[in-house]
Design a protein around this motif. Sequence first.
Motif, short mmCIF file in Angstrom:
data_model
loop_
_atom_site.label_atom_id
_atom_site.label_comp_id
_atom_site.label_asym_id
_atom_site.label_seq_id
_atom_site.Cartn_x
_atom_site.Cartn_y
_atom_site.Cartn_z
N GLU A 115 0.87 -1.19 0.00
CA GLU A 115 0.00 0.00 0.00
C GLU A 115 0.89 1.23 0.00
O GLU A 115 1.85 1.29 0.77
CB GLU A 115 -0.89 -0.04 1.25
CG GLU A 115 -1.64 1.21 1.57
CD GLU A 115 -2.71 1.57 0.57
OE1 GLU A 115 -2.59 2.65 -0.04
OE2 GLU A 115 -3.66 0.78 0.39
N ASP A 116 0.59 2.20 -0.86
CA ASP A 116 1.43 3.39 -0.94
C ASP A 116 1.06 4.46 0.08
O ASP A 116 1.84 5.36 0.33
CB ASP A 116 1.43 3.97 -2.36
CG ASP A 116 0.05 4.40 -2.82
OD1 ASP A 116 -0.94 3.79 -2.37
OD2 ASP A 116 -0.04 5.33 -3.64
N ASP A 117 -0.09 4.38 0.69
CA ASP A 117 -0.51 5.35 1.71
C ASP A 117 0.13 4.95 3.05
O ASP A 117 -0.31 4.01 3.70
CB ASP A 117 -2.04 5.35 1.82
CG ASP A 117 -2.57 6.37 2.81
OD1 ASP A 117 -1.79 6.87 3.64
OD2 ASP A 117 -3.78 6.65 2.76
N VAL A 118 1.17 5.69 3.43
CA VAL A 118 1.97 5.35 4.61
C VAL A 118 1.12 5.39 5.88
O VAL A 118 1.24 4.52 6.75
CB VAL A 118 3.19 6.29 4.73
CG1 VAL A 118 3.98 6.00 5.99
CG2 VAL A 118 4.06 6.18 3.49
N THR A 119 0.23 6.37 5.99
CA THR A 119 -0.61 6.48 7.19
C THR A 119 -1.53 5.27 7.31
O THR A 119 -1.66 4.69 8.40
CB THR A 119 -1.46 7.78 7.12
OG1 THR A 119 -0.58 8.89 6.89
CG2 THR A 119 -2.25 7.98 8.38
N CYS A 143 -1.01 2.34 5.98
CA CYS A 143 -0.15 1.18 6.25
C CYS A 143 0.12 1.04 7.73
O CYS A 143 0.01 -0.06 8.29
CB CYS A 143 1.18 1.33 5.52
SG CYS A 143 1.17 0.72 3.86
N GLU A 144 0.50 2.12 8.36
CA GLU A 144 0.84 2.06 9.78
C GLU A 144 -0.39 1.72 10.63
O GLU A 144 -0.29 0.95 11.57
CB GLU A 144 1.50 3.36 10.23
CG GLU A 144 2.89 3.54 9.67
CD GLU A 144 3.80 2.33 9.89
OE1 GLU A 144 3.88 1.82 11.02
OE2 GLU A 144 4.43 1.90 8.91
N ARG A 155 -1.12 -1.97 9.98
CA ARG A 155 -0.10 -2.79 10.63
C ARG A 155 -0.37 -2.89 12.13
O ARG A 155 -0.34 -3.97 12.71
CB ARG A 155 1.29 -2.22 10.40
CG ARG A 155 2.37 -3.05 11.11
CD ARG A 155 3.68 -2.31 11.30
NE ARG A 155 4.30 -1.90 10.08
CZ ARG A 155 5.54 -2.21 9.74
NH1 ARG A 155 6.27 -2.97 10.53
NH2 ARG A 155 6.05 -1.78 8.63
N VAL A 195 5.40 -4.55 5.53
CA VAL A 195 4.84 -3.47 4.72
C VAL A 195 5.78 -3.12 3.58
O VAL A 195 7.00 -3.08 3.76
CB VAL A 195 4.58 -2.21 5.59
CG1 VAL A 195 4.14 -1.04 4.73
CG2 VAL A 195 3.54 -2.50 6.65
N ASN A 247 5.74 -0.12 0.31
CA ASN A 247 5.01 1.04 -0.19
C ASN A 247 5.03 1.17 -1.71
O ASN A 247 4.60 2.18 -2.25
CB ASN A 247 5.54 2.32 0.45
CG ASN A 247 5.34 2.31 1.95
OD1 ASN A 247 6.29 2.32 2.71
ND2 ASN A 247 4.10 2.28 2.38
N SER A 248 5.51 0.14 -2.41
CA SER A 248 5.46 0.12 -3.87
C SER A 248 5.36 -1.34 -4.32
O SER A 248 5.65 -2.26 -3.56
CB SER A 248 6.73 0.76 -4.46
OG SER A 248 7.84 -0.06 -4.25
N ASP A 272 -2.97 -3.14 -2.73
CA ASP A 272 -3.69 -1.99 -3.27
C ASP A 272 -3.55 -2.01 -4.80
O ASP A 272 -2.61 -2.60 -5.33
CB ASP A 272 -3.10 -0.70 -2.69
CG ASP A 272 -3.89 0.55 -3.08
OD1 ASP A 272 -5.07 0.43 -3.46
OD2 ASP A 272 -3.32 1.66 -3.00
#
Length: 185
Positions: free
Chosen positions: A9-13, A15-16, A19, A31, A33-34, A53
């Motif tokens: 998932e590229d949306d870091v917020t 993802c965290e 997680r 995780v 992000n790409s 995603d």
Amino acid sequence: MTETLLLIEDDVTLCEALRFMLTKKGFQVEVANSAIAGLQKAYAVKPDAVILDIMLPDMDGWQTCARFREMSDVPIIMLTALGSEENVVKGLNLGADDYIIKPVTAEELAARVRALRQIDGAAARPERVPVRRRVAAQHVERRRRRDRVSFGERGDQLEAPDPFGPDQQLVARRRPERAGRLPAD
């Protein structure tokens, strides 16, 4: 044994947050992000399931799902904002095992992962066999079960599982007048 999930998932917020919530549900969450980082991490970690995603910066989730299916039978859940019927059908046809439209709760996501793992039988399954090896084994098995089929007056023989199957091109080259017809008795 803790199940390992790979979240791509590229949306870091997001993802965290996922997680944190999935870890509280008993999963180990890796995780990426790409898409490229996710494929690399999947190769290294060998996750029990992938949450993917579609809208990723380097390669879309459709291509990523197809790449996963080339190398593994790991359960894939597409988690995306794209909710049209065409997108759902496309994801499932590319090999995704489930398709969830955002937003989703951690409880629902964890339940869907567990359900897929039970259906897949993966909790008690030994090391995964790559899809390519399974296809090759099926091809070898089919070759062992071939029947003899006679064509023409001279009784030319061809080993084929089905006169209308993939070997039909060979029949058409050898006896064009017999191509597409059942063998004479």
